[in-house]
Design an enzyme around this catalytic site. Structure first.
Site, PDB file in Angstrom:
ATOM      1  N   HIS A 222     -11.202  -4.419   2.507  1.00 24.05           N
ATOM      2  CA  HIS A 222     -11.395  -3.578   3.921  1.00 24.05           C
ATOM      3  C   HIS A 222     -11.526  -2.870   4.860  1.00 24.05           C
ATOM      4  CE1 HIS A 222      -8.581  -1.175   2.176  1.00 24.05           C
ATOM      5  NE2 HIS A 222      -8.620  -0.770   3.378  1.00 24.05           N
ATOM      6  N   ASP A 223     -12.264  -1.978   3.478  1.00 25.02           N
ATOM      7  CA  ASP A 223     -14.173  -0.990   3.856  1.00 25.02           C
ATOM      8  C   ASP A 223     -14.778  -1.257   3.443  1.00 25.02           C
ATOM      9  OD1 ASP A 223     -11.047   0.653   4.477  1.00 25.02           O
ATOM     10  OD2 ASP A 223     -10.837   0.920   1.960  1.00 25.02           O
TER      11      ASP A 223
ATOM     12  N   GLU B 203      -6.931   3.414  -6.414  1.00 29.24           N
ATOM     13  CA  GLU B 203      -7.698   3.547  -5.506  1.00 29.24           C
ATOM     14  C   GLU B 203      -8.599   4.938  -5.426  1.00 29.24           C
ATOM     15  OE1 GLU B 203     -10.419   3.080  -1.467  1.00 29.24           O
ATOM     16  OE2 GLU B 203      -8.565   4.566  -1.520  1.00 29.24           O
TER      17      GLU B 203
ATOM     18  N   ASP C  77      -3.353   4.128  -2.258  1.00 31.90           N
ATOM     19  CA  ASP C  77      -4.680   5.018  -1.567  1.00 31.90           C
ATOM     20  C   ASP C  77      -5.378   6.039  -1.637  1.00 31.90           C
ATOM     21  OD1 ASP C  77      -5.998   4.335   1.202  1.00 31.90           O
ATOM     22  OD2 ASP C  77      -5.514   5.730   2.054  1.00 31.90           O
TER      23      ASP C  77
ATOM     24  N   ASP D  62       0.977  -1.201  -0.003  1.00 33.63           N
ATOM     25  CA  ASP D  62      -0.305   0.096  -0.384  1.00 33.63           C
ATOM     26  C   ASP D  62       0.856   1.083  -0.100  1.00 33.63           C
ATOM     27  OD1 ASP D  62      -2.551   1.106   0.308  1.00 33.63           O
ATOM     28  OD2 ASP D  62      -3.267  -0.495   1.218  1.00 33.63           O
TER      29      ASP D  62
HETATM   30  C1  GLC Z   1      -8.946   3.977   1.785  1.00 31.01           C
HETATM   31  C2  GLC Z   1      -8.355   3.436   2.247  1.00 31.01           C
HETATM   32  C3  GLC Z   1      -9.314   2.919   4.080  1.00 31.01           C
HETATM   33  C4  GLC Z   1      -8.622   4.066   4.904  1.00 31.01           C
HETATM   34  C5  GLC Z   1      -8.647   5.575   3.946  1.00 31.01           C
HETATM   35  C6  GLC Z   1      -7.793   6.739   4.094  1.00 31.01           C
HETATM   36  O1  GLC Z   1     -10.168   4.495   1.588  1.00 31.01           O
HETATM   37  O2  GLC Z   1      -8.902   1.422   1.861  1.00 31.01           O
HETATM   38  O3  GLC Z   1      -9.164   2.142   4.602  1.00 31.01           O
HETATM   39  O4  GLC Z   1      -9.433   4.775   5.484  1.00 31.01           O
HETATM   40  O5  GLC Z   1      -8.301   5.417   2.508  1.00 31.01           O
HETATM   41  O6  GLC Z   1      -6.978   6.429   4.073  1.00 31.01           O
END
Ligand code: GLC
Length: 540
Positions: free
Chosen positions: A336-337, A267, A203, A101
Site C-alpha cells: 500500500h506504499d 517492515e 510497522d 498490523d
Molecule cells: C509504514 C506503513 C505506512 C505508514 C508508515 C507509518 O511504512 O506501511 O503506510 O504510513 O509506516 O506508520
C-alpha cells in the site's frame, strides 16, 4: 489448520479498499468476510492460505489508520470488535490464517497516552513520548526529517518543548526506552494473539530505536535537489535502527513466541544510504537474528531492482546465499506504499514478476488487486486522501494511486460499494475485474491461482532447494527448485526479444506460462517470447 510452514503465501488486504457492505464508500470487515470465499475455499477462489490486514483500529485516519488512537479498538468505519471476531472464525473455518498490523513506533496524537503526555511536563506519561527542548535559538532539537515531509520535530506551545514524529506530526513517536511503554505494547500483542490472531506485521520498526546522542544526520552528497524526495537529502544514520532496537524486537518476538505457531514479520526497507551490498543487507540480516523461530523481515529489495535478468539473478542469489535454512525469505514486490506492479514494470513484465515471486522460496506476500494486474489509479487533486501527498504536493510521495478500490465486477462502483467510493475507480475497467478474470484461463488471476495451487500441492516451491542455471544469460533469469519429490524449472525472459533458452531437463511438463503459446525448439530448448516465463515440472 495448516502450520505457517505449509502456507503458500499471504494476501495483503487494505480494508478500506476491499469491499464495502454498508454503502459509506469505505470497505469494512463485513466486506472482507463476504469475500473470504474469493480468497480460499470457494469455487474459483484465488487459493491463498493467509491474509494480512492493514490497520482497522480506532484512528482519526490521518495516515490511513497507521495513526492508532486505541490499539485494542476497531474503527467504526470498519465495524466492531464482534465483526473482527467473526472474521477470525470465518477465516479459520476456511483454513485461512489471519495476520494483523502492529504499529509500535508511534501512536496518533489523539491517543489518550499522548494527550496525557502532552498535558504537562510533569505528566506521569511525559516520558512515554520523545520530548526535547528547543535549541537556544528556538529551532528544532536537531535536523532529523519526517518521512512524511519536513522536520521530524513539532513544537508544542503549551509545554514549550518539541516532540519527535518520524512520520506525520499527528503520529508522535513512542519512547521505547520507557519500560511502561514496552509493557503496554506487549499487552496489545497479548490482546490480539490470545483472541486467535495468527501473526503480526510490525510497522516501521527501525524508528523504534533512535541513537541516544540525538545528533544531526549528515547531508547526502548524492542527493539531487528538486528531483527527488527531500527526505533523501540526508544520510539517515541516527534517527533509527540504533543498537537497542534488537532488545525491543526480541521482547516483541518473545511475546509472540508464547502463542503456538504465530509469526512476526518486520517492515524495514533496504538501507539506501549503504554503499556496499554488505551495508545494505546488514540491517536486514540482523532482523533475522532477533528470533528465527518466529520472526522474519520483509524483503523489499525487488521493488527497487532494475528490470533485467542479471539484476534479479544477482539480487535473489545474494539473498539466498546469505540465508541459512532456518531463515524464511518473505519476498514482497508491492504494497500500500508503492506504485502498483503493472505501473512500475508494465503489463507483461508484471506477470513475469508474479511468476518469479511465486516460485521463489519462503512466504510471498501479495498485494490485493495485483492478482488482477490493477494499475495505479489517477487521483485528481480534489480526491486526494493521503496526507503525505496533501502536505507535500507533487513530490511523488502520495500513496492514493495504489490504494484504489478492488475491482470486483462491471457493476456499480466495480461491485465495491453501493455508495461513492472513498477513492475514485478508473473510468474504464477493461478486463481488470474479478468477474472477467475468473472465467479467463489466460488472465492474471488464473496465473496467480495456478502457481498458488502448485505452491500448496507440494512443499518443493516453498522449501525446496534453489539453484540458478544459465547464469551468463543477460536476458533470462532461470533457476530450479527441487526436493526429493519434484524438480521445477523456471525460466523468465526479462527482455523484449524472443530468446532461446537451454533448459536441459527432459521429460518435464510445462505447467504454467505467463503467455501462450510456448514454443519448444527441441526437447531441451525453449524459445521464450518477449517477457515470457514458464514453469516446468518433473517428478523425481
Ligand atoms: C509504514 C506503513 C505506512 C505508514 C508508515 C507509518 O511504512 O506501511 O503506510 O504510513 O509506516 O506508520
Amino acid at each position: 489448520m495448516d502450520r505457517w510452514s505449509d502456507v503458500n503465501g499471504i494476501y495483503q488486504i487494505y480494508p478500506r479498499s476491499f469491499m464495502d457492505t454498508d454503502g459509506d464508500g469505505s470497505g469494512d470487515i463485513s466486506g472482507i468476510i463476504e469475500k473470504l470465499d474469493y480468497i480460499k475455499g470457494g469455487e474459483d477462489s484465488l487459493g491463498v492460505d493467509a491474509i494480512w490486514l492493514s490497520p482497522f483500529y480506532t484512528s482519526p485516519m490521518i495516515d490511513g489508520g497507521y495513526d492508532v488512537s486505541d490499539y485494542c479498538g476497531v474503527n467504526p468505519l470498519f465495524g466492531t470488535l464482534a465483526d473482527f471476531k467473526r472474521l477470525l472464525d470465518e477465516a479459520h473455518r476456511r483454513q485461512i490464517r489471519v495476520m494483523i498490523d502492529f504499529v509500535p513506533s508511534h501512536t496518533s496524537d489523539i491517543h489518550p497516552w499522548f494527550e496525557q503526555s502532552a498535558s504537562s511536563r510533569e505528566s506521569s506519561q511525559r516520558d512515554w513520548y520523545i520530548w526535547r527542548d528547543a535549541k537556544p535559538d528556538g529551532s528544532a532539537p536537531n535536523n532529523w526529517l519526517s518521512v512524511a515531509g519536513g522536520s521530524a520535530w513539532q513544537y508544542d506551545e503549551k509545554t514549550d518543548q518539541y516532540y519527535l514524529h518520524s512520520f506525520l506530526k499527528e503520529q508522535p513517536d513512542l519512547n521505547w526506552d520507557n519500560l511502561e511503554v514496552r509493557e503496554a505494547m506487549k499487552a496489545v500483542v497479548d490482546f490480539w494473539l490470545s483472541m486467535g490472531v495468527d501473526g503480526l506485521r510490525a510497522d516501521a520498526v527501525r524508528w523504534m530505536a533512535k541513537d541516544r546522542s540525538f545528533i544531526d544526520n549528515l547531508p547526502n552528497p548524492n542527493y539531487q535537489a528538486g528531483q527527488e524526495d527531500p527526505y533523501h537529502s540526508q544520510i539517515h544514520t541516527y534517527e533509527g535502527s540504533a543498537d537497542q532496537l534488537r532488545t525491543y524486537l526480541c521482547d516483541i518476538a518473545a511475546a509472540v513466541e508464547r502463542y503456538d505457531d504465530c509469526i512476526l514479520i518486520f517492515e524495514d526497507y533496504p538501507n539506501f544510504s549503504g554503499v556496499t551490498l554488505e551495508e545494505r543487507y546488514r540491517p536486514y540480516l540482523e532482523l533475522y537474528d532477533i528470533n528465527p523461530r518466529v520472526a522474519m523481515p520483509f524483503n523489499f529489495e525487488g521493488m527497487f531492482t532494475a528490470f533485467h535478468a542479471t539484476s534479479f539473478r544477482d539480487f535473489v542469489g545474494t539473498i539466498q546465499s546469505l540465508l541459512t535454512d532456518d531463515r524464511i525469505p518473505v519476498y514482497c514486490f508491492g504494497n500500500h506504499d508503492q506504485s502498483r506492479l503493472v505501473s512500475r514494470f508494465g503489463q507483461q513484465q508484471a506477470r513475469l514478476i508474479a511468476m518469479m515471486q511465486l516460485t521463489l522460496p519462503g512466504l510471498p506476500v501479495m498485494y490485493y488487486g495485483d492478482e488482477l494486474g490493477m494499475s495505479d489509479g489517477r487521483i485528481d487533486d480534489e480526491f486526494i486522501q493521503d496526507s503525505f501527498e496533501k502536505n507535500n504536493p507533487g513530490v511523488g510521495i502520495g500513496r492514493d494511486p495504489e490504494r484504489t478500490p478492488m475491482q470486483w465486477s462491471h457493476g456499480l462502483s466495480a461491485g465495491f460499494s453501493k455508495g461513492v467510493p472513498w477513492l475514485p475507480l478508473p473510468s474504464e475497467l477493461q478486463d481488470k475485474t474479478v468477474a472477467d478474470q475468473q472465467t479467463d484461463r489466460t488472465s492474471f488471476f488464473a496465473l496467480y491461482q495456478k502457481i498458488l495451487a502448485l505452491r500448496s500441492s507440494t512443499s518443493t516451491l516453498r522449501r525446496g532447494a534453489y539453484e540458478t542455471f544459465g547464469t551468463n544469460d543477460e536476458h533470462i533469469f532461470s533457476y530450479k527448485r527441487s526436493d526429493k519429490d519434484y524438480i521445477f524449472t523456471i525460466a523468465l525472459n526479462f527482455s523484449d526479444q524472443t530468446v532461446e533458452c537451454y533448459i536441459g531437463e527432459s521429460n518435464s511438463d510445462i505447467i504454467a506460462a505467463t503467455s501462450q503459446p510456448v514454443r519448444m525448439k527441441d526437447e531441451h530448448t525453449v524459445n521464450l517470447r518477449p517477457y515470457q516465463g514458464i514453469v516446468m515440472a518433473r517428478r523425481v
